[in-house]
Design a protein around this motif. Structure first.
Motif: not given
Length: 207
Positions: A141-146, A154-157, A161-164, A180-182
């Motif tokens: 729902i918001g900014d995230s780092t994994v 890896v920064a996303a928001n 979309a992130l790939e795990f 990187t986010p897909i």
């Protein structure tokens, strides 16, 4: 099409006016698609029958595994869904729709806190899907780092979309995120929006 709503809505479901709760899922069966869409709704999943009664147990992410298994995420935390476990908004839950005892229908499919999705409230998983290799694609729902495989952040928001790539799923989830986010919606004019649903179709590159 499976749909869950952010607030309760009154719809004609199975021919009757029904208040569809935000912990329910309805199935839309289209007889005509496009700008003049026509069709009808069926109740697919009644959350109250599976113990989803509290405000923080509302559904956001959905992914159908097969005819009897469904993945969902919720908007908040609960200790009433999976027996003996506190589930949170960064987790993905599996419900067995064919379970004889609905109290035992739930299990943890992915524990977000095991893979770095518990740093802040913005890392609530809001959209989920899988590919044929069971890689998990998700948005928050918001900014995230994994962490990626090398331990880099890896920064996303909320519009990416992130790939795990899991090595183990369940209550002790392990694996790594792609570096990187897909998908980055900021590159496609989605700055003010939020991804609430997604589907991934991977096409082989031409040679």
């Amino acid at each position: 099409i499976l749909l869950s709503f952010s607030t309760p809505k009154t719809l004609v479901v199975d021919g009757e006016d029904v208040e569809v709760d935000d912990s329910d899922i309805v199935k839309f069966i289209g007889s005509q698609m496009g700008s003049d869409t026509e069709g009808s709704y069926e109740m697919f999943f009644d959350g109250s029958e599976y113990g989803l009664n509290a405000a923080l147990e509302d559904i956001d992410g959905i992914q159908l595994l097969d005819e009897e298994n469904l993945l969902i995420s919720t908007i908040g935390s609960s200790d009433n869904i999976v027996a003996g476990s506190l589930v949170t908004d960064e987790d993905i839950l599996q419900v067995n729709l064919g379970a004889a005892d609905r109290a035992d229908a739930w299990s943890i499919y992915m524990d977000g806190s095991d893979i770095g999705l518990d740093d802040n409230d913005n890392e609530d998983v809001s959209a989920i899907t899988l590919n044929s290799q069971n890689d998990v694609f998700l948005s928050t729902i918001g900014d995230s780092t994994v962490p990626d495989r090398a331990g880099n952040e890896v920064a996303a928001n909320n519009v990416s979309a992130l790939e795990f790539n899991p090595t183990y799923l369940g209550s002790n989830t392990s694996g790594s995120f792609d570096r990187t986010p897909i998908f980055d919606g900021n590159n496609f004019g989605l700055d003010a929006e939020n991804i609430n649903a997604m589907s991934i179709e991977l096409v082989a590159a031409e040679t």
